[in-house]
Design a protein around this motif. Sequence first.
Motif, PDB file in Angstrom:
ATOM      1  N   GLU A 143      -6.559  13.631   0.670  1.00  0.00           N
ATOM      2  CA  GLU A 143      -5.757  13.544  -0.547  1.00  0.00           C
ATOM      3  C   GLU A 143      -4.419  14.271  -0.372  1.00  0.00           C
ATOM      4  N   TYR A 144      -4.470  15.487   0.175  1.00  0.00           N
ATOM      5  CA  TYR A 144      -3.240  16.264   0.353  1.00  0.00           C
ATOM      6  C   TYR A 144      -2.337  15.632   1.407  1.00  0.00           C
ATOM      7  N   SER A 145      -2.944  15.054   2.455  1.00  0.00           N
ATOM      8  CA  SER A 145      -2.139  14.411   3.503  1.00  0.00           C
ATOM      9  C   SER A 145      -1.390  13.206   2.946  1.00  0.00           C
ATOM     10  N   LEU A 146      -2.107  12.390   2.167  1.00  0.00           N
ATOM     11  CA  LEU A 146      -1.461  11.225   1.550  1.00  0.00           C
ATOM     12  C   LEU A 146      -0.363  11.657   0.580  1.00  0.00           C
ATOM     13  N   TYR A 147      -0.610  12.763  -0.128  1.00  0.00           N
ATOM     14  CA  TYR A 147       0.382  13.257  -1.079  1.00  0.00           C
ATOM     15  C   TYR A 147       1.670  13.670  -0.363  1.00  0.00           C
ATOM     16  N   LYS A 194       7.225  12.475   1.190  1.00  0.00           N
ATOM     17  CA  LYS A 194       8.264  12.332   2.219  1.00  0.00           C
ATOM     18  C   LYS A 194       8.601  10.873   2.503  1.00  0.00           C
ATOM     19  N   GLU A 195       8.058   9.957   1.690  1.00  0.00           N
ATOM     20  CA  GLU A 195       8.298   8.512   1.833  1.00  0.00           C
ATOM     21  C   GLU A 195       7.924   8.020   3.225  1.00  0.00           C
ATOM     22  N   PHE A 196       6.827   8.603   3.750  1.00  0.00           N
ATOM     23  CA  PHE A 196       6.295   8.242   5.065  1.00  0.00           C
ATOM     24  C   PHE A 196       7.367   8.343   6.165  1.00  0.00           C
ATOM     25  N   ASN A 197       8.352   9.231   5.932  1.00  0.00           N
ATOM     26  CA  ASN A 197       9.441   9.483   6.886  1.00  0.00           C
ATOM     27  C   ASN A 197      10.207   8.215   7.269  1.00  0.00           C
ATOM     28  N   ILE A 218       0.835  -1.211   0.000  1.00  0.00           N
ATOM     29  CA  ILE A 218       0.000   0.000   0.000  1.00  0.00           C
ATOM     30  C   ILE A 218       0.867   1.257   0.000  1.00  0.00           C
ATOM     31  N   MET A 219       1.844   1.295   0.915  1.00  0.00           N
ATOM     32  CA  MET A 219       2.678   2.497   1.041  1.00  0.00           C
ATOM     33  C   MET A 219       3.542   2.710  -0.198  1.00  0.00           C
ATOM     34  N   ALA A 220       4.101   1.624  -0.741  1.00  0.00           N
ATOM     35  CA  ALA A 220       4.952   1.755  -1.931  1.00  0.00           C
ATOM     36  C   ALA A 220       4.145   2.195  -3.146  1.00  0.00           C
ATOM     37  N   SER A 221       2.904   1.737  -3.250  1.00  0.00           N
ATOM     38  CA  SER A 221       2.046   2.158  -4.362  1.00  0.00           C
ATOM     39  C   SER A 221       1.803   3.666  -4.316  1.00  0.00           C
ATOM     40  N   LEU A 222       1.559   4.176  -3.115  1.00  0.00           N
ATOM     41  CA  LEU A 222       1.341   5.622  -2.966  1.00  0.00           C
ATOM     42  C   LEU A 222       2.621   6.398  -3.278  1.00  0.00           C
ATOM     43  N   MET A 223       3.763   5.890  -2.804  1.00  0.00           N
ATOM     44  CA  MET A 223       5.030   6.591  -3.042  1.00  0.00           C
ATOM     45  C   MET A 223       5.394   6.589  -4.525  1.00  0.00           C
ATOM     46  N   ALA A 224       5.072   5.503  -5.223  1.00  0.00           N
ATOM     47  CA  ALA A 224       5.409   5.411  -6.652  1.00  0.00           C
ATOM     48  C   ALA A 224       4.677   6.466  -7.469  1.00  0.00           C
ATOM     49  N   SER A 266       8.086  -1.868  -8.025  1.00  0.00           N
ATOM     50  CA  SER A 266       8.635  -3.203  -7.782  1.00  0.00           C
ATOM     51  C   SER A 266       8.471  -3.603  -6.316  1.00  0.00           C
ATOM     52  N   ILE A 267       8.740  -2.654  -5.399  1.00  0.00           N
ATOM     53  CA  ILE A 267       8.563  -2.923  -3.966  1.00  0.00           C
ATOM     54  C   ILE A 267       7.126  -3.318  -3.677  1.00  0.00           C
ATOM     55  N   SER A 268       6.185  -2.605  -4.302  1.00  0.00           N
ATOM     56  CA  SER A 268       4.759  -2.890  -4.091  1.00  0.00           C
ATOM     57  C   SER A 268       4.413  -4.313  -4.515  1.00  0.00           C
ATOM     58  N   GLN A 269       4.911  -4.729  -5.683  1.00  0.00           N
ATOM     59  CA  GLN A 269       4.631  -6.078  -6.162  1.00  0.00           C
ATOM     60  C   GLN A 269       5.299  -7.141  -5.280  1.00  0.00           C
ATOM     61  N   ILE A 270       6.503  -6.849  -4.794  1.00  0.00           N
ATOM     62  CA  ILE A 270       7.181  -7.802  -3.910  1.00  0.00           C
ATOM     63  C   ILE A 270       6.418  -7.946  -2.602  1.00  0.00           C
ATOM     64  N   GLY A 271       5.806  -6.855  -2.147  1.00  0.00           N
ATOM     65  CA  GLY A 271       4.943  -6.947  -0.962  1.00  0.00           C
ATOM     66  C   GLY A 271       3.798  -7.926  -1.187  1.00  0.00           C
TER      67      GLY A 271
END
Length: 622
Positions: free
Chosen positions: A383-387, A392-395, A295-301, A315-320
């Motif tokens: 939406e803006y918070s997730l963006y 910031k790659e969820f810190n 989930i997190m990698a999909s948002l970051m991508a 790729s990270i998302s798919q490996i998850g």
Amino acid sequence: MNEILQFFIVLPFLGFVFSLFIPEEKERLISRVAFGTVFTQLVIVSIFAVFWIVDGAFDLNLKEFTLMKTSHYEFFIDFYFDKVTAVYLFVGALLTSMITTYSRYYLHREKGYKRFFNTVLFFFFGYNLAILSGNFETLFIGWEIIGISSFLLIAFYRERYLPVKNAFKVFSIYRIGDVGVILAMWASHHLFHENITFMELNNYSLVNEHLQNHTVIGAFIALCLACAAAAKSAQIPFSSWLPRAMEGPTPSSAIFYGSLSVHLGVFLMLRTFPFWEHQTSVRIAIGVMGLTTSIMASLMARVQSSVKSQIAYSSISQIGLIFIEIALGFDNLALFHFVGNAFLRTYQLLVSPSVVTYLIREQFYNFQPKKKTIEDSLPKRLEYSLYILSLKEFNLEGFMNTVLWKPLKLIGKSMDFFNLKTLFIFFIPLYVLGIVFYEFREALPYSVINSLPEIFTFIGLVCVFKSFSERKNPLMAWVLIIMNHFWIAIAILFNDKVDYFEITIYLSGVIVTGVIGVMALLKLKSIEENTSMNQYLGHVYEHPKFAFFFLIAVLGVTGFPITTTFIGEDLLFSHIESNQIILAFFVSSSFVVSGIAGIRIYARLFLGPHIKTYHELPYKSS
């Protein structure tokens, strides 16, 4: 058919060794040797797999040879072949042959042309060794080779600041994953009372018999393996390293972080699945980790401005998702998913320069307004918070820095009053006192003897913490790494009845490579005025021989499988009891941090933009 397995290791090794002796100006010969080695491997693997399937596809196991054997311990090289091995071997050989063909033209007239192909063949050798491994010890040899070749390929453009910095960061995360493998090996020795093979792990009755009365140790081993797999496959909380690994050439990014190296965590989970498949809590933890990462990698991508970063997080998302499939027991689906993801990411990375060029041109002639996406249906605040979080790659980088690197640096900086003189005045008498205690240990109270191993290993751990944070004197940082090994040796002497021969096996590699490192540093100091570690100095350009020998010394003194120290580390762990978790953690942490500190010395002294301004200086952001 068992005997054929060894040739899958010998061929890449011979190709790597042969490539070392080819002159750098003979580009065509270098690339042909690399491609010929890998393509021959592909053909042999394909033919072997066909005959293996026709023969019934039975699991194959080959105990190659024993490197070290004592009354209580055996270190042997073992090879294992099953469906997981077959898939990984075929995909690895096919993709590497494609990459060597692509790189032949992509890197034409590049300054490090030979160095690139040498490192790729070295990686290919380590990859095959890890995939064919039949026990944890053989796996760890390949695991370490892949780690150092990753560092060398990310830092391929070694005259630039960011590739070197990110190569060191990736290597540091890899070493954290090594703690998991080391502790899993140690605990498995105590659980099974032998060097267990992967063939034996498939024996349900054997595994179940040992786990019935040792459920805590079983869960501990499984979690250590999951931690190692997460670090290697960039799962939460280690996800931030993969985009930073894209600093190397595009072909190495494709083969390492798009297809093969990044899926080694998946391989580790598949290989050890029979061990933890009946541990429900572990399966839930691995599934949750995979889901969170996906989930997190999909948002970051979706918010990345670089095409290679987009591919990395995808790729990270798919490996998850693959981790979730393994946790659910869908091993065949996970293998199929691995193949698809590996081929897709390799293709995407190889065509990414062309795609970016095309899109830059296309936007001037066929501009289209942005279409509405699923995010537009969300409340704007969400939406803006997730963006912002995704940007910031969820810190994650800050989290790793706070939890791991800042404490190490703070402990090391608290010892800034030490210099080489005070170091020898303080530590050498203390070490001599420890030897005296050992000689008269029978006169000491049991409580004192029982606490000394932890005390001595903690002193060694503090030494490598100081080495890691040292920014002035590289010789002092190097001596601290060597001293750490001597503290570990005396701690194990107190802990159990250890033969002096075993200590010699462990320390001989440290002493030899330690002396080589000291000689290289002293010689460099006599030639160069600036050897401070406050910045990257780039001395490899003027002193490539010193750089090479010092790198060999670093690998040897930190337990890389080129000296007896590698076997000695595993040998010493066999003398740590199953209830001494703190001691095992201190020792494994010392090994890992010493590796990071050693590579840091090498990177600071020999890599990066050259300190002398008459050399070409690229921008830091390049």
